[in-house]
Enzyme design. Structure first.
Site, PDB file in Angstrom:
ATOM      1  N   ALA A 285       0.845  -1.182   0.000  1.00 44.24           N
ATOM      2  CA  ALA A 285       0.000   0.000   0.000  1.00 44.24           C
ATOM      3  C   ALA A 285       0.884   1.237   0.000  1.00 44.24           C
ATOM      4  O   ALA A 285       2.096   1.129   0.183  1.00 44.24           O
ATOM      5  CB  ALA A 285      -0.913   0.020   1.225  1.00 44.24           C
ATOM      6  N   GLU A 321      -0.103   2.614   6.915  1.00 42.98           N
ATOM      7  CA  GLU A 321      -0.252   3.743   5.984  1.00 42.98           C
ATOM      8  C   GLU A 321      -0.849   4.952   6.696  1.00 42.98           C
ATOM      9  O   GLU A 321      -0.440   6.084   6.449  1.00 42.98           O
ATOM     10  CB  GLU A 321      -1.115   3.349   4.779  1.00 42.98           C
ATOM     11  CG  GLU A 321      -0.638   2.125   4.007  1.00 42.98           C
ATOM     12  CD  GLU A 321       0.832   2.122   3.645  1.00 42.98           C
ATOM     13  OE1 GLU A 321       1.399   3.207   3.427  1.00 42.98           O
ATOM     14  OE2 GLU A 321       1.431   1.032   3.602  1.00 42.98           O
TER      15      GLU A 321
HETATM   16  N1  TRP Z   1       5.761   3.633   1.259  1.00 41.73           N
HETATM   17  C1  TRP Z   1       5.081   2.379   1.038  1.00 41.73           C
HETATM   18  C2  TRP Z   1       4.899   1.782   2.424  1.00 41.73           C
HETATM   19  O1  TRP Z   1       4.106   2.170   3.168  1.00 41.73           O
HETATM   20  C3  TRP Z   1       5.881   1.453   0.180  1.00 41.73           C
HETATM   21  C4  TRP Z   1       5.578   1.440  -1.268  1.00 41.73           C
HETATM   22  C5  TRP Z   1       4.377   1.348  -1.840  1.00 41.73           C
HETATM   23  C6  TRP Z   1       6.484   1.429  -2.348  1.00 41.73           C
HETATM   24  N2  TRP Z   1       4.503   1.265  -3.182  1.00 41.73           N
HETATM   25  C7  TRP Z   1       5.772   1.312  -3.523  1.00 41.73           C
HETATM   26  C8  TRP Z   1       7.845   1.478  -2.422  1.00 41.73           C
HETATM   27  C9  TRP Z   1       6.364   1.268  -4.764  1.00 41.73           C
HETATM   28  C10 TRP Z   1       8.460   1.426  -3.659  1.00 41.73           C
HETATM   29  C11 TRP Z   1       7.739   1.324  -4.820  1.00 41.73           C
HETATM   30  O2  TRP Z   1       5.611   1.005   2.915  1.00 41.73           O
HETATM   31 ZN    ZN Z   2       5.673   2.386   4.888  1.00 42.01          ZN
END
Ligand code: TRP
Ligand code: ZN
Length: 880
Positions: A285, A321
């Site tokens: 997510a 999230e």
């Molecule tokens: N930030 C997202 C998390 O909560 C991670 C993530 C989602 C991500 N989609 C992505 C990282 C695509 C790299 C590429 O952990």
């Molecule tokens: Zn994260």
């Protein structure tokens, strides 16, 4: 000034667009090369004319010279596979721009300008699922880490924070719902069958948090009243048929919002919080401001189609999230080397949340199991990196168990040393001090130091040194004093041959063996290479319970007498330590004689300890289910300098079979007792379901015909997915007529439900069946299999790569299949393809025959022209 030197390290990219001309060794980006951006972008206005095959994007950026920058008279706008149709400066068509590789460089003579750029993109052709892409009939975005540059040209780095105004126009029938970050400020209809919406997000954010969704969606709506009395509208958007399966996600969201107020004092900061479920998604997510985008598997659940584990995962990811709104969005990362600043901290926050919502001790055990089976192998292999890396080539490769899970453990250690109240002072200080900023891991540690009063000088080594510390422990008796000798070594890892000792907080208790009690838990911090601790008042050598609650992410090396482990497995009042005693007993037995297994007496000790656990009426069933699980094969392999996966597998299966035979009466009785508990989501009923399947797992190994009968009966009687999947998992590993019959029943029953059909693929690919490898080959040809859906790819091939017997087939066929998959998937979805490299990368720690076969497959991949940056980096490091 030379344009390359004006860009910061994280944003620098001079890659050709064409993958075929991509060098096999993409350039390395270094943390020490960080430079502040030369230009800041204060406001962004985006206008999307949505169309699945040709979306037109017009961007206007209000830019201002950064006083802390290098004074460059041009701005670098990152791009990836896009072309500039027009470039304007201050409303005038500009001529003073050029391309530098994939990036657009625009000359800017003054201190403040408006830059306009027009691009056109094709979401339907975007199989990488980064940037704007089509999923089913909808359009959605994924921008973290560097996807925004696939939509428009922009300083695509997390330390450039802007407010966004987004206007989109699209077909009313195809895209009745138009969403972006923040609040919807205006909408209307056009005469040509299109409509439009305008969204404004008042909170400055980096480009990786931008999101847009357009589609035919319905919403589960609710509200939440915040601690200061504001009402927030909540909506979870899904396809029409999925609405009935969104209640658990909504409940989890409300619980997350409540918990973050109570535990971290964090209040939500917009009037609207949207979640959208998407079937094609690279990860779990994404925390886009006010518009989280989720993989459907972390949203949709009902008892018929989701297991108890699915329910828990949804609660955890919804929390994760949501918690990013503060740890990630309000305080973001300066550059991608600081990724653990948001991910490690947010994982800790979601772990504490899940601990509070359910069984605290069982959740802790599960989290340690994930760490040991995924992060420990990473930390001891060619891809080992510190939680704050020093260099990368493709940042997507660093969304790892180390950054996420070890990162969480490192912050958890600070919390353990400070205590929860002081830790809260530290986190409050961090949030207020850095609100609205792009911060570093150092900023976090400093805030913790100032807020808690701890001296974290030496502790900072946890951020810079990779490798799982080994702690040797020895307990002696001297007069009436128990003497504990501790010594640590941090193993060498790639690029880090020599390590310094780190502070290792170890919770411990010393049990009087006659009374079965201890005089209180203590915390010792081992901060030298070796140290000795004295505990007076013991007439007899006590039993040592060490690293209670898994207070430090280390490997304890201690030869413990079997009777001491049996004692702790029965008496330790710390549930994790009790589990650990049971695990150690089994690990010692299974790793004896190079993985061939230990003595009959040792096996007997395990049987006796497990019988006591099955009989212990004071234990709840969720915990009993945990204690019945044997250590996994990856973790067992970690205990050996050189592992023979075949020997480990047979030793472990042999022990399971012996336990299944020896404890048959008890296990069948437990299964019967648990089968009488009606379905509900409370802890007792969940515990009963866990027990049923754990009992079947042991029985299947020892008395397979009896297990097949029980499993088939459990499947047929099931009124929920936990029982049905558990039974089918056991049957999938057996040679019994019910196997084919019930796999077919399952497929027919859930045809059309993609998430359940994923389970159908996984059960077969992960099964103990001797022909699992052939089954996977056949399933890859199934009409329901596709390389274009990451969930489906993972369902088949991650389950296979995690199936030791199939993946480590002696002739190397399993390795060949994974290498073939990587090569076929790389041009379609590089990020997902690269995630299959680590299983092959373990070759150095494996016996010579298999090791050579694994290495050969890595070399075959490396020799293939046109590899993505993602796969090229992982293969290069794995061979390096
Ligand atoms: N930030 C997202 C998390 O909560 C991670 C993530 C989602 C991500 N989609 C992505 C990282 C695509 C790299 C590429 O952990
Ligand atoms: Zn994260």
């Amino acid at each position: 000034m030379d344009s390359v030197s004006t860009s910061s390290a994280p944003a620098a990219s001079a890659q050709p667009v064409d993958a075929a001309t991509m060098p096999q060794s993409p350039p390395e980006i270094r943390r020490e090369d960080y430079r502040p951006p030369a230009w800041l972008v204060e406001e962004v206005a985006l206008d999307f004319a949505l169309d699945a095959a040709a979306t037109h994007v017009s961007a206007r950026l209000k830019v201002r010279r950064n006083p802390a920058g290098d004074g460059a008279n041009e701005i670098r706008l990152n791009g990836d596979g896009i072309a500039a149709l027009a470039v304007m400066v201050d409303g005038q068509p500009g001529n003073d721009w050029r391309m530098d590789g994939a990036d657009l460089i625009v000359a800017l003579p003054g201190d403040a300008h408006e830059v306009g750029v027009e691009t056109q993109i094709n979401p339907a052709a975007n199989s990488q699922l980064m940037g704007l892409y089509a999923s089913g009939g909808m359009l959605c975005t994924q921008c973290e880490a560097e996807g925004f540059r696939r939509i428009t040209f922009f300083p695509d780095r997390p330390d450039v924070l802007s407010t966004y105004r987004v206007r989109m126009t699209g077909d009313k029938v195809l895209y009745p719902v138009l969403l972006s970050n923040g609040n919807c400020v205006a909408q209307g209809e056009n005469a040509d069958g299109t409509h439009w919406a305008e969204w404004h997000d008042p909170w400055p954010k980096p480009s990786y948090l931008f999101a847009l969704v357009a589609g035919d969606l319905v919403a589960n709506r609710d509200t939440f009243t915040t601690m200061s009395g504001r009402t927030v509208d909540l909506a979870i958007w899904v396809r029409a048929g999925d609405l009935e399966r969104t209640d658990h996600a909504m409940r989890s969201l409300r619980h997350s919002m409540q918990w973050d107020e109570e535990t971290f004092g964090r209040e939500y900061d917009l009037d609207l919080f949207n979640i959208v479920a998407v079937s094609d998604f690279n990860m779990g997510a994404m925390e886009n401001k006010g518009l989280n985008v989720f993989n459907t598997r972390y949203v949709l659940a009902d008892p018929e189609t989701a297991t108890d584990a699915d329910y828990d995962a949804i609660e955890g990811v919804i929390g994760h999230e949501y918690f990013h709104n503060w740890s990630g969005n309000r305080v973001t990362c300066r550059d991608w080397f600081q990724l653990s600043l948001k991910e490690g901290f947010t994982v800790l926050r979601d772990q504490l949340f899940s601990q509070a919502m359910g069984s605290e001790s069982v959740k802790r055990i599960e989290d340690v199991r994930v760490l040991r089976s995924a992060q420990f192998p990473e930390d001891s292999g060619p891809l080992a990196h510190p939680i704050r890396p020093d260099a990368y080539r493709e940042i997507s490769n660093f969304y790892t168990a180390t950054i996420y899970n070890k990162g969480a453990e490192v912050i958890r250690m600070m919390r353990t040393m400070a205590g929860p109240e002081a830790f809260r002072k530290g986190s409050d200080l961090y949030f207020t001090r850095h609100d609205g900023e792009a911060a570093t891991c150092e900023d976090f540690v400093k805030a913790m130091e100032d807020g808690t009063g701890l001296d974290l000088g030496q502790f900072r080594l946890w951020y810079s040194q990779a490798g799982t510390p080994r702690v040797e422990a020895r307990l002696e008796h001297d007069g009436d004093t128990a003497v504990l000798h501790l010594a640590q070594t941090v193993p060498a890892t790639p690029g880090q041959p020599d390590k310094q000792p780190m502070p290792i907080p170890l919770k411990l208790a010393l049990f009087d063996r006659d009374s079965g009690t201890h005089g209180g838990e203590q915390l010792v911090v081992l901060d030298k290479a070796a140290d000795t601790f004295h505990f007076p008042g013991f007439a007899r050598l006590p039993a040592l319970s060490l690293n209670r609650g898994f207070s430090a992410p280390v490997a304890i090396e201690r030869t413990v007498a079997e009777d001491e482990l049996v004692f702790l497995a029965a008496h330790d009042d710390d549930p994790f330590a009790r589990y650990e005693a049971m695990q150690s007993l089994t690990v010692q037995y299974l790793t004896a004689n190079g993985g061939q297994g230990g003595s009959d007496a040792s096996r007997e000790a395990i049987g006796t300890a497990l019988a006591a656990i099955l009989d212990d009426s004071a234990l709840d069933d969720l915990m009993r289910g945990e204690l019945m699980m044997l250590p996994g094969e990856a973790y067992l392999a970690e205990q050996m300098a050189v592992a023979d996966p075949g020997a480990i597998h047979s030793a472990r299966e042999g022990l399971k079979a012996w336990l299944g035979r020896t404890l048959e009466q008890r296990l069948t009785a437990l299964h019967a007792r648990a089968s009488a508990v009606p379905y509900s989501l409370d802890a007792a009923a969940r515990g009963a379901r866990k027990l049923k399947t754990q009992a079947l797992v042991l029985l299947a190994a020892g008395v397979s015909e009896r297990a097949a009968e029980l499993a088939a009966a459990q499947y047929r009687a099931a009124d929920n997915m936990t029982d049905r999947q558990g039974a089918l998992m056991v049957l999938a590993g057996l040679d019994t007529p019910a196997r084919a019959e019930l796999l077919a029943d399952f497929k027919a029953r859930y045809d059309g439900n993609a998430l359940v059909i994923d389970k159908w693929f996984s059960l077969q690919a992960g099964s103990l069946h001797r022909q699992a490898l052939e089954h996977v080959k056949a399933l890859a040809q199934h009409s329901d299999f596709t390389l274009h859906n990451p969930n489906r790819v993972r369902a088949l091939y991650m389950a296979f790569a995690g199936n030791p017997q199939a993946f480590h087939a002696r002739d190397g066929e399993g390795y060949r299949m994974i290498a073939d998959l990587i090569l076929a998937l790389d041009p379609i979805n590089a990020q997902t393809a690269a995630r299959f490299v680590p299983p092959l990368g373990r070759w150095r720690r494996i016996e010579p025959v298999r090791s050579a076969l694994m290495r050969g497959e890595l070399e075959r991949i490396a020799a293939t022209p046109g590899l993505s940056r993602d796969t090229a980096e992982q293969v290069g490091r794995s061979l390096g």
